[in-house]
Design an enzyme around this catalytic site. Structure first.
Site, mmCIF file in Angstrom:
data_model
loop_
_atom_site.group_PDB
_atom_site.id
_atom_site.type_symbol
_atom_site.label_atom_id
_atom_site.label_comp_id
_atom_site.label_asym_id
_atom_site.label_seq_id
_atom_site.Cartn_x
_atom_site.Cartn_y
_atom_site.Cartn_z
ATOM 1 C CG ASP A 132 6.023 -24.121 28.833
ATOM 2 O OD1 ASP A 132 6.634 -25.192 28.984
ATOM 3 O OD2 ASP A 132 6.465 -23.003 29.139
HETATM 4 N N1 URA Z 1 10.476 -21.390 26.803
HETATM 5 C C1 URA Z 1 9.425 -21.413 27.646
HETATM 6 O O1 URA Z 1 9.449 -20.790 28.679
HETATM 7 N N2 URA Z 1 8.331 -22.123 27.299
HETATM 8 C C2 URA Z 1 8.239 -22.804 26.132
HETATM 9 O O2 URA Z 1 7.218 -23.427 25.866
HETATM 10 C C3 URA Z 1 9.342 -22.773 25.271
HETATM 11 C C4 URA Z 1 10.450 -22.057 25.630
#
Ligand code: URA
Length: 260
Positions: free
Chosen positions: A121
């Site tokens: 993310d």
């Molecule tokens: N899980 C999440 O919630 N976000 C990420 O970026 C990776 C794993």
């Protein structure tokens, strides 16, 4: 050893750029960088038929013939593998139509076809793998191979043991129950808690949704490892190429999934 010179005015990846012999050997998959130096100093490497033991020596990958123990090694289209310690604020894509900062700005720009393996993310930091090896990337992301990904997670509040048990045994999310996870508390203070979580799936926003489901929203998320690869030692925004041993270890992970 005669070397062609770069032609001024041509873009970098079309120029003929001499590179250090040990780097050439490592990129060609002959050995790790250190192992390549050992091959050279042992007198096992020749360039255009002449044994080269001096570590600073350079080769022109487009015209010099490099051999190890008499067998030619080439760069060819050898797949490349890069690990980045992603900072927050970069989108995991090589091209963002909205013009936001992307991880492309953080990895070397002279490796055609390099792309991220999965995604983190925007606000997640830590290990992001890149490769030109589509086949391996596919395997690493495929649920069948269930590659372990370990995260350090800072959450609001202190999750009670029964909630952690739910995460460990698999928790219901809107796209189905999660596979069992490994979860352990690293440290807590009255308002928040840091945990280490290992999951073997790679669903969208999975860790955040898992902790959302037990009412402990994620404040910070950092990926520490992906299968056998760790981000330890890289500062935020730094990258490095995987060494030959790491690439073999990654390939083994993919093969193990296949055997099941
Ligand atoms: N899980 C999440 O919630 N976000 C990420 O970026 C990776 C794993």
């Amino acid at each position: 050893m005669p070397l062609k010179r770069p032609t001024p005015g041509q873009p970098p990846d079309e120029r003929i750029v001499p590179m250090r012999l040990q780097k050439f050997l490592a990129r060609a998959g002959a050995a790790s960088r250190r192992g390549s130096e050992d091959l050279m100093t042992a007198g096992r490497v020749a360039v255009n038929g002449i044994v080269v033991t001096e570590l600073g020596s350079k080769v022109d990958p487009t015209c010099d013939v490099v051999t190890v123990d008499g067998r030619e090694v080439r760069l060819g289209d050898e797949p490349r593998y890069v690990v980045l310690n992603k900072p927050a604020g970069y989108v995991t894509t090589m091209d963002d139509p909205q013009g936001r900062p992307t991880v492309r700005e953080l990895v070397p720009d002279d490796i055609p076809g390099l792309f991220p393996v999965g995604r983190l993310d925007l606000d997640t930091t830590g290990l992001l793998l890149f490769t030109t090896d589509g086949e391996l990337s596919h395997r690493l992301l495929h649920p069948r191979y269930h590659v372990a990904k370990t995260y350090r997670v800072l959450v609001q509040g202190i999750p009670a043991e029964d909630k952690l048990r739910r995460l460990r045994s698999g928790i219901k999310l809107d796209d189905g129950p999660t596979k069992p996870a490994q979860v352990r508390i690293l440290h807590c203070d009255p308002a928040e808690c840091t945990l280490e979580v290992t999951i073997t799936e790679g669903r969208k926003r999975q860790v955040k949704r898992m902790f959302g489901a037990i009412w402990h929203p994620v404040i910070e998320l950092h990926r520490e490892s992906f299968g056998p690869i760790s981000v330890t030692g890289l500062r935020e925004g730094e990258w490095r190429e995987l060494c030959a041993e790491e690439v073999s270890a990654l390939k083994r992970v993919a093969e193990e999934g296949e055997a099941e």
